[in-house]
Design a protein around this motif. Sequence first.
Motif, PDB file in Angstrom:
ATOM      1  N   PHE A   1      13.213   3.820  -5.014  1.00 37.14           N
ATOM      2  CA  PHE A   1      13.042   4.965  -4.129  1.00 37.14           C
ATOM      3  C   PHE A   1      14.380   5.688  -3.920  1.00 37.14           C
ATOM      4  CE2 PHE A   1       9.952   1.681  -2.740  1.00 37.14           C
ATOM      5  CZ  PHE A   1       8.780   2.355  -3.077  1.00 37.14           C
TER       6      PHE A   1
ATOM      7  N   ALA B   1       7.617  -3.266  -3.401  1.00 39.79           N
ATOM      8  CA  ALA B   1       7.209  -2.319  -4.431  1.00 39.79           C
ATOM      9  C   ALA B   1       6.837  -3.032  -5.725  1.00 39.79           C
ATOM     10  CB  ALA B   1       8.342  -1.316  -4.680  1.00 39.79           C
TER      11      ALA B   1
ATOM     12  N   GLY C   1       5.387   3.512  -1.467  1.00 40.80           N
ATOM     13  CA  GLY C   1       6.230   4.465  -0.777  1.00 40.80           C
ATOM     14  C   GLY C   1       5.443   5.477   0.030  1.00 40.80           C
TER      15      GLY C   1
ATOM     16  N   TYR D   1      10.532   6.010   0.158  1.00 45.51           N
ATOM     17  CA  TYR D   1       9.889   4.933   0.914  1.00 45.51           C
ATOM     18  C   TYR D   1       9.791   5.260   2.397  1.00 45.51           C
ATOM     19  CZ  TYR D   1       9.014   0.324   2.916  1.00 45.51           C
ATOM     20  OH  TYR D   1       8.478  -0.729   3.604  1.00 45.51           O
TER      21      TYR D   1
END
Length: 266
Positions: free
Chosen positions: A211, A228, A235, A241
């Motif tokens: 992210f 993730a 996200g 995120y």
Amino acid sequence: MVKAVSLMMFVFPLGVSVAQAAGTLDGMGNDRSMLSTGDSQLDAGSVGIYGPNIEPKFGTASVEAVASWSSSCTPIRSEFTYSQNFGWRWAISGSSAWFDCSIQVPQGSILKAVGVEVLDDSASADVTMQIIKASFLATDYTDLSTVSTSGQSSTPQYLFNDISADNVTMDYRQNSYAVRIALSGDDTTRFRGVWAVYQRQVSPAPASATFNDVSSAHPFFQYIEALAASGITSGCDANNYCPDDPVTRGQMAVFLSRALGLHPWW
């Protein structure tokens, strides 16, 4: 009745179901007299500790264990023959009496210890337990650790191998793992059950960030990346995120369902 098995700093309460002896053979043809020790918890019939009675836990703080019967172990040499009774296995002829018992614990967890219930009533031979790792496409295995019984005893005992200091992370993508048990060529050495003790851990932080708003310097980088990589979060949009945003009840439902793999049977 409860048997407490102590392993260094770990203590696991394991339920034990004890059946009463009824003559030489029971209804299934098992010879109880062969395994009488005078201790009702160790005599034939105390089989409950090898069932799925150890509750699974979640998180990285707890130490967990899986257990299996000797029947799940594979004889790996053709040079010997073996017999079994009440879960106990022993060689009756030949040499190189080796059994391999597969270790199946969660991917990425740390293997803390392995235990085997054994009987060593031999005046000259010991029961040896190896923890081995076989890498895929490799020509041989790696001996991670080896322990053996010492001395002769007609009473079953627990042979433990504590490898917590070795920090062995289980990686099934490239390896398989097993407990190898070596017996003598007669019924004076036997084994019955195998334990694997493990602890979950969070995966290491990756080299690059997923992210844009959570860099590798972020204090929660490792944990957000683990969410993730596990598919628990994608996200707050395609590239971010939003680590400082509050979580709604709806988002919490997504996190928990994905993390626990919720799939009720109906």
